[in-house]
Design an enzyme around this catalytic site. Structure first.
Site, PDB file in Angstrom:
ATOM      1  N   GLY A 175      43.057  37.035  45.110  1.00 43.57           N
ATOM      2  CA  GLY A 175      43.809  35.855  45.537  1.00 43.57           C
ATOM      3  C   GLY A 175      43.454  35.430  46.947  1.00 43.57           C
ATOM      4  N   ASP A 207      34.620  36.562  41.979  1.00 38.06           N
ATOM      5  CA  ASP A 207      35.623  35.751  42.691  1.00 38.06           C
ATOM      6  C   ASP A 207      34.957  34.765  43.644  1.00 38.06           C
ATOM      7  OD1 ASP A 207      35.171  38.503  43.773  1.00 38.06           O
ATOM      8  OD2 ASP A 207      36.087  37.653  45.556  1.00 38.06           O
TER       9      ASP A 207
HETATM   10  P1  AMP Z   1      35.676  37.403  50.446  1.00 36.61           P
HETATM   11  O1  AMP Z   1      34.899  38.611  50.794  1.00 36.61           O
HETATM   12  O2  AMP Z   1      35.809  36.439  51.579  1.00 36.61           O
HETATM   13  O3  AMP Z   1      35.216  36.744  49.202  1.00 36.61           O
HETATM   14  O4  AMP Z   1      37.159  37.903  50.189  1.00 36.61           O
HETATM   15  C1  AMP Z   1      37.497  38.800  49.170  1.00 36.61           C
HETATM   16  C2  AMP Z   1      38.995  38.936  49.109  1.00 36.61           C
HETATM   17  O5  AMP Z   1      39.499  39.498  50.312  1.00 36.61           O
HETATM   18  C3  AMP Z   1      39.743  37.630  48.920  1.00 36.61           C
HETATM   19  O6  AMP Z   1      40.842  37.888  48.106  1.00 36.61           O
HETATM   20  C4  AMP Z   1      40.167  37.278  50.315  1.00 36.61           C
HETATM   21  O7  AMP Z   1      41.292  36.438  50.345  1.00 36.61           O
HETATM   22  C5  AMP Z   1      40.468  38.645  50.900  1.00 36.61           C
HETATM   23  N1  AMP Z   1      40.315  38.663  52.356  1.00 36.61           N
HETATM   24  C6  AMP Z   1      39.172  38.589  53.062  1.00 36.61           C
HETATM   25  N2  AMP Z   1      39.411  38.630  54.377  1.00 36.61           N
HETATM   26  C7  AMP Z   1      40.755  38.732  54.534  1.00 36.61           C
HETATM   27  C8  AMP Z   1      41.630  38.818  55.665  1.00 36.61           C
HETATM   28  N3  AMP Z   1      41.182  38.809  56.906  1.00 36.61           N
HETATM   29  N4  AMP Z   1      42.952  38.901  55.414  1.00 36.61           N
HETATM   30  C9  AMP Z   1      43.418  38.921  54.158  1.00 36.61           C
HETATM   31  N5  AMP Z   1      42.663  38.842  53.066  1.00 36.61           N
HETATM   32  C10 AMP Z   1      41.331  38.745  53.242  1.00 36.61           C
HETATM   33 MG    MG Z   2      35.668  35.056  48.480  1.00 37.91          MG
END
Ligand code: AMP
Ligand code: MG
Length: 476
Positions: free
Chosen positions: A88, A249
């Site tokens: 999410g 995702d």
């Molecule tokens: P990503 O690597 O950007 O595709 O993120 C993978 C998951 O980690 C997603 O669900 C993001 O919303 C969550 N996520 C990444 N960075 C953060 C953060 N700093 N705080 C909370 N959730 C995060």
């Molecule tokens: Mg992402």
């Protein structure tokens, strides 16, 4: 301040299990760094009516535009091949839609999906996503867009210590991911998958809405999605783009590039080049992007099997018959893109050999990917001073010249300016010191990637040894 702007939110019409309502955190010290005026105009957003303070307030989530109900979307995903049932928007917030495009904040504070994260973003990834997504757009590659970058005015704590925080405003044709379907598949919630399928067709494939059965709709979505993804990876390959984290995702149903985390561009060519520090096994290496996208499309197919046929083995059979041939064509789509870059317009199977010979030569000689295509006219016209003369080059040139009628048009296919890793890195480092001038200049250069300008020479050159970026980080 004119407030005639009115956001829509089609996602809010979906059942509440699809999202959570969220409020942005407060960022009293936030300040405006970059604002994309031309994109704002395309979206019908009258930015001229707002002061910098007002824009900062809107794009940090404090002032809500009319019609805006901020939500964080639910999704799941396979990360590096492993299922995660609940991910999410952990640091993103969907404000609403303008002209059918999602307006989303990234780094605006915690949401119910934040898990152990802080919901924030460092400024580096904000600047990277701004530069690279806009460059991809100018290179003709489907992508999310960048509307606004803010300095949040707060520090965030990351791998290498304290860093300035940033808030990014992303514009996307939607935020439906393969992982969104998987979220409901993990719960065995067929009703939500059905609703999501219809919603996805409405937003991205309205041509299939005339199909009456859900089975037909599901197959049609799979095939159209596969086609777009195959073409997308071919285009990525053509500019030497390595996404770096093609988890399901991070794979958009609309078939455009999304989530610029540890992405990078090839400097010297290497088939299985990896930059991302977390991609230890090269799952998302440059040439592995085709098999990985095939795998991701099949993971979407998994979620739709119950709609395709109540009998699972019948459903699988149907997918195998209708979808697999499309997936098997992805390698050829990529080869065709390289052939097009070589000036071969009427592709025939034998051209695969010419493409392979050229790429193998580039790898062997460690040649810069972008310049190796850009300099092809000199090779054709026998004025070459770029390519080392070897027997492999001779072998390639002999075959290639028989297949190319003209190289006149190649400068409009092979860019001279791409967002090279070291340039993006320099823009980020200077932005940390409060200097946005290099970043803005880089954006100007990347606005016309095919047109060579003498005064932009430094932006066309590969990195010097000390400038090379060897590793990229998610930075989240
Ligand atoms: P990503 O690597 O950007 O595709 O993120 C993978 C998951 O980690 C997603 O669900 C993001 O919303 C969550 N996520 C990444 N960075 C953060 C953060 N700093 N705080 C909370 N959730 C995060
Ligand atoms: Mg992402």
């Amino acid at each position: 301040m004119s407030k005639e702007i009115d956001l829509e939110s089609s996602y809010l019409k979906l059942p509440p299990v699809f999202y959570q309502r969220v409020q942005a955190a407060s960022f009293p010290e936030a300040s405006l760094l970059l604002f994309n005026e031309s994109l704002a105009l395309e979206l019908g957003f009258p930015y001229q009516n707002y002061s910098a303070e007002e824009l900062t307030s809107i794009f940090s989530g404090k002032t809500l535009l009319k019609g805006s109900t901020p939500i964080a979307l639910a999704y799941a995903g396979f990360q590096f091949g492993h299922p995660v049932a609940s991910l999410g928007d952990g640091r993103a917030l969907l404000l609403g839609e303008l002209k059918g495009f999602d307006i989303q904040l990234k780094g605006s504070g915690v949401t119910p999906f934040s898990r152990r994260g802080d919901g924030l973003s460092a400024l580096g990834p904000v600047i990277r996503e701004y530069i690279v997504s806009e460059a991809m757009n100018r290179l003709g590659i489907p992508t999310t867009r960048a509307l606004c970058a803010l300095r949040s005015g707060e520090e965030v704590y990351r791998q290498f210590g304290e860093e300035p925080g940033g808030i990014f405003t992303r514009v996307a044709p939607s935020h439906i991911r393969v992982g969104t379907f998987q979220y409901f598949a993990f719960k065995n919630d067929i009703d939500s998958i059905t609703k999501l399928l219809n919603y996805t067709l409405e937003r991205h494939y309205p041509e299939h809405l005339n199909l009456s059965s859900m089975a037909e709709r599901a197959m049609a979505l799979l095939k159209s999605f596969a086609q777009r993804q195959g073409e997308l990876i071919a285009k990525w390959s053509g500019v030497g783009f390595i996404h770096g984290v093609m988890n399901t995702d991070n794979c958009a149903l609309g078939g455009f590039t999304i989530d610029y985390g540890p992405c990078a561009f090839l400097d010297e060519f290497k088939f299985y080049k990896v930059f991302s520090s977390i991609d230890e096994r090269g799952r998302y290496s440059f040439f592995n992007q085709v098999p990985i996208i095939q795998w991701n499309v099949l993971r979407l197919a998994d979620t739709l099997l119950p709609l395709i046929d109540a009998n699972e083995s019948q459903a699988i059979k149907k997918v195998e018959q209708e979808l697999i041939p499309l997936l098997e064509n992805f390698t050829e789509l990529r080869t065709r893109e390289f052939a097009r870059k070589l000036g071969i317009n009427e592709f025939v199977q034998e051209d695969t050999l010419i493409v392979t010979e050229f790429l193998e030569y580039l790898e062997k000689e460690s040649l810069d990917f972008t310049l190796s295509f850009r300099n092809l006219p000199s090779l054709y016209n026998d004025t070459n001073i770029f390519y080392p003369k070897t027997k492999e080059l001779d072998s390639f040139v002999t075959k290639w010249k028989q297949r190319v009628q003209s190289v006149e048009h190649l400068d409009s296919i092979n860019p001279i300016y791409i967002p090279r890793n070291h340039l993006v890195q320099k823009a980020i480092e200077l932005s940390y010191q409060g200097d946005m001038s290099f970043c803005k200049k880089l954006l100007t250069v990347l606005d016309s990637p095919f047109q060579e300008r003498e005064e932009y020479k430094e932006f066309s050159l590969p990195p010097l040894q000390q400038e090379r970026v060897e590793r990229t980080f998610c930075g989240t």
